[in-house]
Design a protein around this motif. Structure first.
Motif, PDB file in Angstrom:
ATOM      1  N   GLY A 114       0.789  -1.223   0.000  1.00 32.88           N
ATOM      2  CA  GLY A 114       0.000   0.000   0.000  1.00 32.88           C
ATOM      3  C   GLY A 114       0.821   1.273   0.000  1.00 32.88           C
ATOM      4  N   ALA A 115       0.393   2.214   0.841  1.00 29.23           N
ATOM      5  CA  ALA A 115       1.032   3.527   0.912  1.00 29.23           C
ATOM      6  C   ALA A 115       2.492   3.405   1.318  1.00 29.23           C
ATOM      7  CB  ALA A 115       0.285   4.423   1.896  1.00 29.23           C
ATOM      8  N   GLU A 116       2.793   2.462   2.189  1.00 24.14           N
ATOM      9  CA  GLU A 116       4.173   2.280   2.631  1.00 24.14           C
ATOM     10  C   GLU A 116       5.061   1.861   1.454  1.00 24.14           C
ATOM     11  OE1 GLU A 116       6.467   0.249   6.426  1.00 24.14           O
ATOM     12  OE2 GLU A 116       4.591  -0.639   5.745  1.00 24.14           O
ATOM     13  N   PHE A 117       4.538   0.987   0.589  1.00 21.78           N
ATOM     14  CA  PHE A 117       5.286   0.553  -0.584  1.00 21.78           C
ATOM     15  C   PHE A 117       5.511   1.714  -1.552  1.00 21.78           C
ATOM     16  CE2 PHE A 117       5.096  -0.900  -5.032  1.00 21.78           C
ATOM     17  CZ  PHE A 117       6.277  -1.610  -5.085  1.00 21.78           C
ATOM     18  N   VAL A 118       4.456   2.455  -1.858  1.00 22.47           N
ATOM     19  CA  VAL A 118       4.556   3.567  -2.804  1.00 22.47           C
ATOM     20  C   VAL A 118       5.534   4.613  -2.277  1.00 22.47           C
ATOM     21  CG1 VAL A 118       3.290   5.430  -3.947  1.00 22.47           C
ATOM     22  CG2 VAL A 118       2.241   3.168  -3.725  1.00 22.47           C
ATOM     23  N   ARG A 119       5.435   4.914  -0.999  1.00 23.41           N
ATOM     24  CA  ARG A 119       6.328   5.894  -0.382  1.00 23.41           C
ATOM     25  C   ARG A 119       7.785   5.404  -0.436  1.00 23.41           C
ATOM     26  NH1 ARG A 119       7.890   6.372   4.749  1.00 23.41           N
ATOM     27  NH2 ARG A 119       8.689   8.388   5.357  1.00 23.41           N
TER      28      ARG A 119
ATOM     29  N   PRO B 285       1.397  14.259  -2.487  1.00 19.26           N
ATOM     30  CA  PRO B 285       0.129  13.595  -2.141  1.00 19.26           C
ATOM     31  C   PRO B 285      -0.587  12.994  -3.352  1.00 19.26           C
ATOM     32  CG  PRO B 285       0.335  15.644  -0.917  1.00 19.26           C
ATOM     33  CD  PRO B 285       1.489  15.599  -1.894  1.00 19.26           C
ATOM     34  N   ALA B 286      -0.564  13.695  -4.482  1.00 15.86           N
ATOM     35  CA  ALA B 286      -1.214  13.177  -5.692  1.00 15.86           C
ATOM     36  C   ALA B 286      -0.492  11.931  -6.210  1.00 15.86           C
ATOM     37  CB  ALA B 286      -1.257  14.251  -6.773  1.00 15.86           C
ATOM     38  N   GLU B 287       0.847  11.915  -6.119  1.00 17.15           N
ATOM     39  CA  GLU B 287       1.621  10.747  -6.556  1.00 17.15           C
ATOM     40  C   GLU B 287       1.357   9.550  -5.662  1.00 17.15           C
ATOM     41  OE1 GLU B 287       5.680  12.605  -8.465  1.00 17.15           O
ATOM     42  OE2 GLU B 287       5.469  12.637  -6.276  1.00 17.15           O
ATOM     43  N   LEU B 288       1.247   9.794  -4.361  1.00 14.37           N
ATOM     44  CA  LEU B 288       0.955   8.722  -3.414  1.00 14.37           C
ATOM     45  C   LEU B 288      -0.405   8.110  -3.715  1.00 14.37           C
ATOM     46  CD1 LEU B 288       1.856   7.161  -0.869  1.00 14.37           C
ATOM     47  CD2 LEU B 288       0.740   8.937   0.481  1.00 14.37           C
ATOM     48  N   ALA B 289      -1.413   8.965  -3.891  1.00 14.22           N
ATOM     49  CA  ALA B 289      -2.773   8.480  -4.187  1.00 14.22           C
ATOM     50  C   ALA B 289      -2.812   7.739  -5.522  1.00 14.22           C
ATOM     51  CB  ALA B 289      -3.751   9.652  -4.202  1.00 14.22           C
ATOM     52  N   ALA B 290      -2.130   8.286  -6.533  1.00 10.04           N
ATOM     53  CA  ALA B 290      -2.115   7.640  -7.854  1.00 10.04           C
ATOM     54  C   ALA B 290      -1.424   6.280  -7.787  1.00 10.04           C
ATOM     55  CB  ALA B 290      -1.429   8.536  -8.871  1.00 10.04           C
ATOM     56  N   GLY B 291      -0.328   6.194  -7.044  1.00 11.88           N
ATOM     57  CA  GLY B 291       0.384   4.927  -6.909  1.00 11.88           C
ATOM     58  C   GLY B 291      -0.460   3.865  -6.220  1.00 11.88           C
ATOM     59  N   ILE B 292      -1.152   4.265  -5.166  1.00 10.06           N
ATOM     60  CA  ILE B 292      -2.020   3.326  -4.444  1.00 10.06           C
ATOM     61  C   ILE B 292      -3.152   2.862  -5.347  1.00 10.06           C
ATOM     62  CG2 ILE B 292      -3.645   3.113  -2.527  1.00 10.06           C
ATOM     63  CD1 ILE B 292      -1.777   5.079  -0.995  1.00 10.06           C
ATOM     64  N   ASP B 293      -3.800   3.798  -6.046  1.00  8.98           N
ATOM     65  CA  ASP B 293      -4.892   3.445  -6.961  1.00  8.98           C
ATOM     66  C   ASP B 293      -4.393   2.552  -8.091  1.00  8.98           C
ATOM     67  OD1 ASP B 293      -6.634   4.916  -5.448  1.00  8.98           O
ATOM     68  OD2 ASP B 293      -6.608   6.674  -6.777  1.00  8.98           O
TER      69      ASP B 293
ATOM     70  N   ALA C 167       6.128  -4.792  -8.949  1.00  9.05           N
ATOM     71  CA  ALA C 167       7.318  -4.674  -9.799  1.00  9.05           C
ATOM     72  C   ALA C 167       7.090  -3.656 -10.911  1.00  9.05           C
ATOM     73  CB  ALA C 167       7.689  -6.028 -10.383  1.00  9.05           C
ATOM     74  N   ASP C 168       5.843  -3.540 -11.384  1.00 14.39           N
ATOM     75  CA  ASP C 168       5.542  -2.566 -12.437  1.00 14.39           C
ATOM     76  C   ASP C 168       5.786  -1.141 -11.958  1.00 14.39           C
ATOM     77  OD1 ASP C 168       4.722  -4.514 -14.319  1.00 14.39           O
ATOM     78  OD2 ASP C 168       2.745  -4.602 -13.386  1.00 14.39           O
ATOM     79  N   LEU C 169       5.409  -0.851 -10.727  1.00 15.98           N
ATOM     80  CA  LEU C 169       5.639   0.490 -10.189  1.00 15.98           C
ATOM     81  C   LEU C 169       7.129   0.737  -9.988  1.00 15.98           C
ATOM     82  CD1 LEU C 169       4.465   3.159  -9.215  1.00 15.98           C
ATOM     83  CD2 LEU C 169       4.267   2.161  -6.940  1.00 15.98           C
ATOM     84  N   LEU C 170       7.845  -0.266  -9.489  1.00 15.00           N
ATOM     85  CA  LEU C 170       9.292  -0.133  -9.330  1.00 15.00           C
ATOM     86  C   LEU C 170       9.962   0.160 -10.674  1.00 15.00           C
ATOM     87  CD1 LEU C 170       9.978  -3.042  -6.847  1.00 15.00           C
ATOM     88  CD2 LEU C 170      10.596  -0.656  -6.465  1.00 15.00           C
TER      89      LEU C 170
END
Length: 150
Positions: free
Chosen positions: A53-58, A71-79, A89-92
């Motif tokens: 979740g948020a911990e991973f994105v952060r 904040p927008a990047e965090l929300a977009a990453g979680i969504d 792995a795709d986000l990484l």
């Protein structure tokens, strides 16, 4: 001014005030209970993948881009992760090979191989088969003491 306003602060009181302010700011960003993610030049994939979740994105932003996510990047990453169409792995891969990520060039052994597999899988018909073959063959230099860059 009062006498209290002019009195010197004790070191412990200054540290407590700084910690309290940091807590207020983290709470405002939505990551109040999260432990800080270390900033290094090289990470293992597992350091990211064990988070959710948020911990991973952060952690991805701090580790790969050397900054906290907006904040927008965090929300977009979680969504993006919750959509079910994308893996961690795709986000990484997306962040590491963004313009900002390429400029910083943080090392994550194994991530380059994941990027290649994801690219191959997109090829119609042959992609999944080729990816399966590549995924199951040993990587060159994967023997003992190997420390390949990814």
């Amino acid at each position: 001014m009062t006498a209290a306003a002019n009195s010197p602060l004790e070191v412990g009181e200054v540290i407590a005030r700084i910690a309290a302010e940091g807590g207020r700011r983290r709470a405002a960003r939505g990551d109040a209970g999260l432990e800080p993610f270390p900033r290094k030049r090289k990470y293992a994939l597992g350091e990211f993948l064990r988070l959710d979740g948020a911990e991973f994105v952060r952690a991805c932003h701090i580790g790969l881009l050397r900054r906290d996510p907006e904040p927008a990047e965090l929300a977009a990453g979680i969504d993006w992760l919750r959509s079910g169409r994308n893996a961690k792995a795709d986000l990484l891969v997306r962040l590491r090979w963004s313009a900002e990520g390429r400029r910083l060039a943080v090392r994550v052994p194994g991530l380059k191989r994941l990027r290649q597999l994801r690219r191959i899988r997109r090829v119609p018909l042959l992609g999944p088969i080729a990816a399966w073959i590549i995924e199951w063959r040993p990587s060159p230099g994967a023997g003992a003491g190997s420390d390949r860059e990814a």
